[in-house]
Each structure stands twice: as structure tokens, then as C-alpha cells.
Motif scaffolding. Structure first.
Motif, PDB file in Angstrom:
ATOM      1  N   ILE A 279      36.355 -50.471 -36.117  1.00 14.52           N
ATOM      2  CA  ILE A 279      35.292 -49.464 -36.293  1.00 14.52           C
ATOM      3  C   ILE A 279      35.855 -48.135 -35.776  1.00 14.52           C
ATOM      4  CG2 ILE A 279      33.002 -48.707 -35.522  1.00 14.52           C
ATOM      5  CD1 ILE A 279      32.143 -51.615 -35.375  1.00 14.52           C
ATOM      6  N   ILE A 280      35.540 -47.066 -36.495  1.00 15.02           N
ATOM      7  CA  ILE A 280      35.965 -45.732 -36.061  1.00 15.02           C
ATOM      8  C   ILE A 280      34.778 -45.022 -35.417  1.00 15.02           C
ATOM      9  CG2 ILE A 280      37.097 -43.579 -36.771  1.00 15.02           C
ATOM     10  CD1 ILE A 280      38.603 -45.896 -37.865  1.00 15.02           C
ATOM     11  N   LEU A 281      34.996 -44.475 -34.236  1.00 16.46           N
ATOM     12  CA  LEU A 281      33.952 -43.711 -33.550  1.00 16.46           C
ATOM     13  C   LEU A 281      34.424 -42.284 -33.336  1.00 16.46           C
ATOM     14  CD1 LEU A 281      33.124 -46.339 -30.768  1.00 16.46           C
ATOM     15  CD2 LEU A 281      31.862 -45.946 -32.893  1.00 16.46           C
ATOM     16  N   GLY A 282      33.515 -41.323 -33.440  1.00 16.98           N
ATOM     17  CA  GLY A 282      33.889 -39.922 -33.195  1.00 16.98           C
ATOM     18  C   GLY A 282      32.628 -39.124 -32.955  1.00 16.98           C
ATOM     19  N   LYS A 283      32.637 -37.878 -33.384  1.00 16.37           N
ATOM     20  CA  LYS A 283      31.449 -37.008 -33.295  1.00 16.37           C
ATOM     21  C   LYS A 283      30.716 -37.165 -31.958  1.00 16.37           C
ATOM     22  CE  LYS A 283      31.018 -35.683 -37.907  1.00 16.37           C
ATOM     23  NZ  LYS A 283      31.270 -34.292 -38.230  1.00 16.37           N
ATOM     24  N   ALA A 284      29.667 -38.029 -31.920  1.00 17.77           N
ATOM     25  CA  ALA A 284      28.802 -38.113 -30.739  1.00 17.77           C
ATOM     26  C   ALA A 284      29.454 -38.865 -29.579  1.00 17.77           C
ATOM     27  CB  ALA A 284      27.495 -38.799 -31.111  1.00 17.77           C
ATOM     28  N   LEU A 285      30.585 -39.524 -29.815  1.00 18.93           N
ATOM     29  CA  LEU A 285      31.126 -40.431 -28.793  1.00 18.93           C
ATOM     30  C   LEU A 285      31.310 -39.753 -27.433  1.00 18.93           C
ATOM     31  CD1 LEU A 285      32.186 -43.273 -28.077  1.00 18.93           C
ATOM     32  CD2 LEU A 285      34.470 -42.492 -28.722  1.00 18.93           C
ATOM     33  N   GLY A 286      31.749 -38.509 -27.421  1.00 14.63           N
ATOM     34  CA  GLY A 286      32.019 -37.829 -26.147  1.00 14.63           C
ATOM     35  C   GLY A 286      30.795 -37.156 -25.542  1.00 14.63           C
ATOM     36  N   GLY A 287      29.596 -37.491 -25.990  1.00 16.57           N
ATOM     37  CA  GLY A 287      28.395 -36.868 -25.435  1.00 16.57           C
ATOM     38  C   GLY A 287      28.439 -35.351 -25.578  1.00 16.57           C
ATOM     39  N   GLY A 288      29.125 -34.860 -26.600  1.00 14.86           N
ATOM     40  CA  GLY A 288      29.247 -33.413 -26.821  1.00 14.86           C
ATOM     41  C   GLY A 288      30.657 -32.912 -26.545  1.00 14.86           C
ATOM     42  N   LEU A 289      31.468 -33.713 -25.855  1.00 15.37           N
ATOM     43  CA  LEU A 289      32.862 -33.323 -25.580  1.00 15.37           C
ATOM     44  C   LEU A 289      33.786 -34.054 -26.566  1.00 15.37           C
ATOM     45  CD1 LEU A 289      32.861 -33.334 -21.673  1.00 15.37           C
ATOM     46  CD2 LEU A 289      32.377 -31.465 -23.244  1.00 15.37           C
ATOM     47  N   PRO A 290      34.998 -33.513 -26.754  1.00 16.12           N
ATOM     48  CA  PRO A 290      35.880 -34.119 -27.765  1.00 16.12           C
ATOM     49  C   PRO A 290      36.386 -35.503 -27.332  1.00 16.12           C
ATOM     50  CG  PRO A 290      36.628 -31.914 -27.127  1.00 16.12           C
ATOM     51  CD  PRO A 290      35.593 -32.320 -26.144  1.00 16.12           C
ATOM     52  N   LEU A 291      35.981 -36.512 -28.076  1.00 17.88           N
ATOM     53  CA  LEU A 291      36.438 -37.878 -27.815  1.00 17.88           C
ATOM     54  C   LEU A 291      36.170 -38.709 -29.066  1.00 17.88           C
ATOM     55  CD1 LEU A 291      37.517 -39.788 -25.521  1.00 17.88           C
ATOM     56  CD2 LEU A 291      35.152 -40.498 -25.191  1.00 17.88           C
TER      57      LEU A 291
END
Ligand SMILES: Cc1ncc(COP(=O)(O)O)c(C=O)c1O
Length: 446
Positions: A279-291
């Protein structure tokens, strides 16, 4: 977006002028700057307030400046602000362990990155290392990123001479593109009630006969977002996963948008009852920070030393924000909130339909909702300019919605709603109320 010439305050005009002079813009250019936000409310550089129905590019799944995420960031900064990825950090491990606990099936390994596209590339590495193949199956109207490897997976409309891949052909790896699951405009001309998910059979065909260098995997979004806010029909992902298993290649579900309660459950794959290999996670993963992250089952977790990685991947501050966000989502049962409020929004949107000339289809899962606008319900002629006008009218009424981009396979006629998943009932009612006003205003002007 049709963007009426705005008259700005002195501060707003200065921001606009300097932005035009110094920022190289490549993802649209709306004459609107934001500098304050709280929950679903955001203020522009002229002081006007808006209700944000798209979680600031579906990144702030808990809204602007969530107090618990903010506190976790501060606490982490008080402890340590950066750890090289060659060393261990508590928070990086804690987050990986929590993601593995929450993830469906046997997923255990978390490969960190900084953007959705980079995480898609991580999945490509893992899939190619294990299968030995290098060709991926992807869908018409797919969006998987804009790095050189991922533009081969992302669909770009051939008619878009100005489109994002023009002139880059020599860098684009060949991939196997097959029809998508667009039931409202079935590419095979079939009806959902009797189609037996025929479009999924193309996956089998491509894995059998479509590749040159051996199949490496199948990559799909659970709900095609940029491609038109199109949910995979029930059973489609299950059927495709079965086909992948028959061919011994991984199913890679790109949940860059769909995860973290966006489609209801923590992971969209759960909604479809599948346990994909990655599964690919992005966007919201960092709670607003890049992750971002590729998360994978053990048999797709092999890389050669130093073949992949990023200096800032697994940054402790982003990991702390992410963990706080996940714990809040679990504690407050936000999957249930997303499901409940999403249902409510779909019902309220449906109430607008009888009096609307433009609404052609309303579809979604959880709080990932699209309203497709058409000029004629029978011919389904896309109402592109009208959608653009509706988006502009929403802004006038203090509502921020999204619109599918015509570059990436979509017609540009789908209005997107993806509000924070901790949204209240009152906020949902207000979003649909403001949208209804904007829609009526545009329809009256036609
Ligand atoms: C489904 C999907 N995958 C991948 C990406 C790429 O993410 P990023 O822009 O962070 O590289 C996006 C971005 O919109 C996306 O929607």
C-alpha cells in the motif's frame, strides 16, 4: 479555474506580486493566498474566511492546526529535530510499528519517503526486486505522481498538447495501461448490473501478454481521484487481487489519497476486503508535514543496500505528527465518522439533484466524494466550463472545493469534496448548503 480578477488588500497584493515574481508555479495558479487556519476554517491574505471542503489538498485530514498534532510536533522539537536515516530514532520505529499494527493483512515493513510519487517508486523497486520483471499494469486515468518513473504510470490525456508529459517521452518507461472501472461511462459500454466486472479481465490479459520485460506488478488507486473521483466497484479489487496471485505479482494499492479514514476505514483496501502486498501512503500521512511510505508484506521487502532512500525520510518531527494523528483517529473512531458524515453528505447532495440541471452523478466512499456535472443527463456531455464556474462561485460564497483536472484523463467536470475526517455534522450541512447556493447561482446564469 476561472479566476475573477481579485481586488486585494495592500498586504494581499504584495503577496501576489512577489509570488508572481519569485515562485516558479507548476501546479496551477489561483490568485488566492492563505495565511491562517483552524479546523475546517481558513483565512486568505485579505482576511476573508472560507470553509475548507478539501482538507487543504486532502493533506490535513484533521483540519488546520489540530491541537494534538501541533503539541506532538512541539514535544518532538523539544527532544530532537532530525536524525539521519542511517541511525535509529524512537519515533520512526514507533510509527512504523503502529502503521504495521493498523495495516491490513500481513503488511509489516514500512519504507519511508517524502512524497507520494517517491513512495510509488519505492513500491516499484520492491516489486521489481522480487519478481525480476519491470513492467507494471496501470489504469486509464490513473494518477501516481510526477517523477520520471511515475509519469509512466500516470495517465496524461493525449489531446493535452500542453499536458504535463509533453516532450518528456524519452524518459517515460513503458507501462501496460488498461481500461479503468468508470461505471458511469463504462469504457466497454457495459452496465454494472450485468458486466461481471469485465474490465478487470484486462489485468489478466496484460499480465499474460502485454509485457516485454516480465510483469512486475499491478498498481491501482482504490478510488481514482484525479481521474474523476471514481470508486472501484464492489468486487473489482478482490478480482484483480486474485488475478495478481495467479500471476505471482504484487497488487500495489495507491492509497496516497484513499487511506487514513478518507474512504471510511483507516485503509481503503479494508473497505474492499483485500490484503494487498503493498500500500502506498502519502499526502495526509505526515499530519501536514512531508512524509510518505510504501508499506509491504515480508516477501516484498527486499532492497539492495543504498538503492533507495531520502535524507529526510522518516524525519522525527513528521513521524511524531503522524503518530499523534493516527492515535487520534483510532481513539475518536474517525473511520466511523468518515463513514457516517460521508453518507450524510451524499444524501444532502442527492437532495440538490432534482432541482439541478447539471448534476449527473454523485459518487464516493466515506469522505471522498465527487459530483460529476453534465450538460445533458442522457448524452452525459461533460460540463467542464460550468464546473469551473461552480468552483469559482463556491469561492465567492466562502467555500473551497476541488475539481478534477482535465490533464490527467478526467474531463474536468467533477467537483471534489474531501473534508477533514473529524468534520462535524453542522460543518457538513454548511458545506452542502454553500455548494447548493453556488450551483444555483451558476445554473441561473446559463
Ligand atoms: C493517488 C496518488 N498517488 C500519488 C500521488 C503523488 O503524490 P505527490 O504529489 O506527493 O508526489 C498523488 C498526488 O496527487 C495521488 O493522488
Amino acid at each position: 479555474m476561472s479566476d475573477p480578477q481579485r481586488s486585494h488588500s495592500a498586504a494581499g497584493q504584495e503577496l501576489r506580486d512577489e509570488s508572481d515574481q519569485f515562485v516558479l508555479k507548476c501546479m496551477g495558479d489561483v490568485d488566492l493566498g492563505f495565511n491562517g487556519g483552524e479546523g475546517l476554517h481558513v483565512t486568505d491574505s485579505d482576511g476573508k474566511e472560507y470553509l475548507d471542503a478539501i482538507s487543504a489538498e486532502w493533506v490535513l485530514n484533521l483540519g488546520f492546526r489540530n491541537p494534538e498534532v501541533r503539541q506532538a510536533i512541539i514535544d518532538q522539537l523539544d527532544q530532537i529535530d532530525y536524525v539521519s536515516p542511517v541511525f535509529d530514532s524512537d519515533i520512526r520505529t514507533k510509527l512504523a510499528k503502529r502503521i504495521a499494527e493498523l495495516a491490513p493483512g500481513r503488511i509489516e515493513k514500512v519504507l519511508y519517503a517524502l512524497s507520494g510519487a517517491a513512495a510509488v517508486e519505492g513500491a516499484m523497486h520492491l516489486a521489481m526486486r522480487t519478481t525480476g520483471g519491470s513492467d507494471f499494469v496501470c489504469l486509464d486515468a490513473a494518477f501516481h505522481g510526477r517523477t520520471f518513473a511515475t509519469i509512466g504510470l500516470t495517465y496524461v490525456h493525449p489531446g493535452m498538447v500542453e499536458g504535463s508529459n509533453a516532450g518528456l517521452d524519452r524518459y517515460i518507461p513503458r507501462q501496460m495501461r488498461i481500461p479503468n472501472y468508470y461505471c458511469y461511462r463504462c469504457p466497454l459500454g457495459l452496465e454494472r448490473e450485468s458486466c461481471d466486472l469485465a474490465c478487470a479481465d484486462f489485468v489478466d490479459f496484460a499480465l499474460e501478454r502485454g509485457h516485454i520485460n516480465g510483469p512486475a506488478g499491478v498498481i491501482v488507486e482504490p478510488l481514482q481521484a484525479n481521474g474523476g473521483m471514481i470508486p472501484a466497484p464492489d468486487g473489482w479489487l478482490k478480482k484483480v487481487h486474485g488475478i495478481c496471485q495467479d500471476h505471482d505479482v504484487p497488487l500495489i494499492v495507491d492509497e496516497v489519497q484513499g487511506a487514513l479514514c478518507r474512504c471510511g476505514p483507516m485503509f481503503a483496501s479494508e473497505r474492499h476486503g483485500i490484503e494487498p502486498e503493498m500500500i502506498i501512503l502519502g499526502k495526509a500521512l505526515g499530519g501536514g508535514l512531508p512524509l510518505s511510505a510504501t508499506i509491504a508484506v515480508p516477501e516484498y521487502s527486499e532492497l539492495l543496500p543504498w538503492e533507495y532512500g531520502f535524507t529526510q525520510a522518516g524525519n522525527p518531527v513528521a513521524c511524531a505528527a503522524s503518530l499523534a494523528m493516527l492515535e487520534l483517529m483510532v481513539r475518536d473512531d474517525l473511520p466511523a465518522n468518515s463513514e457516517r458524515i460521508g453518507q450524510l453528505m451524499m444524501e444532502l447532495l442527492a437532495e440538490l439533484e432534482p432541482d439541478s440541471e447539471l448534476i449527473g452523478d454523485i459518487r464516493g466512499e466515506g469522505l471522498m466524494i465527487g459530483v460529476e456535472l453534465v450538460r445533458d443527463r442522457v448524452t452525459k456531455e461533460p460540463a467542464n466550463e460550468e464546473a469551473d464556474m461552480v468552483m469559482g462561485a463556491c469561492l465567492e460564497h466562502g467555500l473551497i472545493v476541488g475539481r478534477t483536472g482535465p490533464v490527467f484523463g478526467a474531463n474536468g467536470n467533477v467537483i471534489k469534496f474531501k473534508p477533514a475526517v473529524n468534520i462535524t455534522e453542522d460543518e457538513a450541512v454548511m458545506i452542502v448548503e454553500l455548494f447548493g447556493r453556488a450551483l444555483r447561482q451558476v445554473e441561473a446564469s446559463l
